[in-house]
Design an enzyme around this catalytic site. Sequence first.
Site, PDB file in Angstrom:
ATOM      1  N   SER A   1       0.829  -1.190   0.000  1.00 13.02           N
ATOM      2  CA  SER A   1       0.000   0.000   0.000  1.00 13.02           C
ATOM      3  C   SER A   1       0.876   1.257   0.000  1.00 13.02           C
ATOM      4  O   SER A   1       1.694   1.440  -0.888  1.00 13.02           O
ATOM      5  CB  SER A   1      -0.957  -0.042   1.194  1.00 13.02           C
ATOM      6  OG  SER A   1      -1.894   0.999   1.140  1.00 13.02           O
TER       7      SER A   1
ATOM      8  N   ASP B   1     -10.226  -3.954  -4.836  1.00 14.68           N
ATOM      9  CA  ASP B   1      -9.606  -3.048  -3.865  1.00 14.68           C
ATOM     10  C   ASP B   1     -10.437  -1.775  -3.755  1.00 14.68           C
ATOM     11  O   ASP B   1     -10.633  -1.067  -4.740  1.00 14.68           O
ATOM     12  CB  ASP B   1      -8.172  -2.721  -4.305  1.00 14.68           C
ATOM     13  CG  ASP B   1      -7.354  -2.065  -3.219  1.00 14.68           C
ATOM     14  OD1 ASP B   1      -7.900  -1.216  -2.490  1.00 14.68           O
ATOM     15  OD2 ASP B   1      -6.155  -2.394  -3.091  1.00 14.68           O
TER      16      ASP B   1
ATOM     17  N   HIS C   1      -8.517  -4.475  -0.231  1.00 12.22           N
ATOM     18  CA  HIS C   1      -7.242  -3.835   0.095  1.00 12.22           C
ATOM     19  C   HIS C   1      -6.543  -4.488   1.279  1.00 12.22           C
ATOM     20  O   HIS C   1      -5.310  -4.493   1.338  1.00 12.22           O
ATOM     21  CB  HIS C   1      -7.475  -2.351   0.400  1.00 12.22           C
ATOM     22  CG  HIS C   1      -6.219  -1.551   0.488  1.00 12.22           C
ATOM     23  ND1 HIS C   1      -5.412  -1.303  -0.607  1.00 12.22           N
ATOM     24  CD2 HIS C   1      -5.598  -0.951   1.550  1.00 12.22           C
ATOM     25  CE1 HIS C   1      -4.363  -0.579  -0.233  1.00 12.22           C
ATOM     26  NE2 HIS C   1      -4.457  -0.353   1.063  1.00 12.22           N
TER      27      HIS C   1
END
Length: 290
Positions: free
Chosen positions: A173, A238, A267
């Site tokens: 991320s 996501d 995610h």
Amino acid sequence: MSNLTFRDICRLFCCPPCPGHIAAKLAFIPPDPTYTVIPDETGNKYVLHLTEHAEWQYTDRDQQNLEVFLINTARGNRVACMYIKSSATHQVSKYTLLFSHGNAVDLGQMSSFYVGLAARLGVNIFSYDYSGYGASGGKPTEKNIYADIEAAFQSLRQRYGISPENIILYGQSIGTVPTIDLAKKYECGAVILHSPLLSGLRVAFPNTKRTWFFDVFPSIEKIPKVTSPVLVIHGTEDEVIDFSHGLAIYEHCPRAVEPLWIEGAGHNDIELYGQYVERLRLFIHTELPN
């Protein structure tokens, strides 16, 4: 040209120069620290103390095997580092992952995951907390996280004698931001990008088609300069960083390997899918030289 409105453009130019709404979904969110790093009686080593919020899943003996210490960055911050040696007795790799974790977590919360991943993959893991996270001083900013990973990388090389060709840069991320920045400067064993983003502006305003000078985290401009093998991982559902970001990053990698697109994953749940560890194991033990 993007579909930014005049109002959007005006908001982006307001003070401070990098306003939080440029990347509202990716704003730094340091959690309440879940651990402390305390010098022992000699002052030469540090002892890790985890709080209950770290949700440690192993034994006290396993916790004692986590090596922690503090290092200084070029921007004057003191950041916490953690080293986990693999407990695997089979298929042990020569590689160490330099892991840049995602947002809203610190080393304490990640520690159990690191121990399990190190054992399952047969690798060592070296991680650090961004400035302002966990036991790290300073504040989380774009410039600071670049200095944080640079200091961690140099510490991994000097403290443990690990050469770049034996280091795999792993970013998750927001952790893909410093990972890509470091990877464009140093050729390493490999790079793994887990739910990467193109830039902060493209997350906040999905129709953005170019990189504006006031954008933050412009990974899309840096990824073509990465010369190491790159594995991109992204969930197709996501909800934070759209799947299109991972796809575009993959398409701009000069040495991209077969990516891992996990159908239906969001995610924060990619690690729960069996193909996640399978793909990492194949990449590290088969596709890379061992």
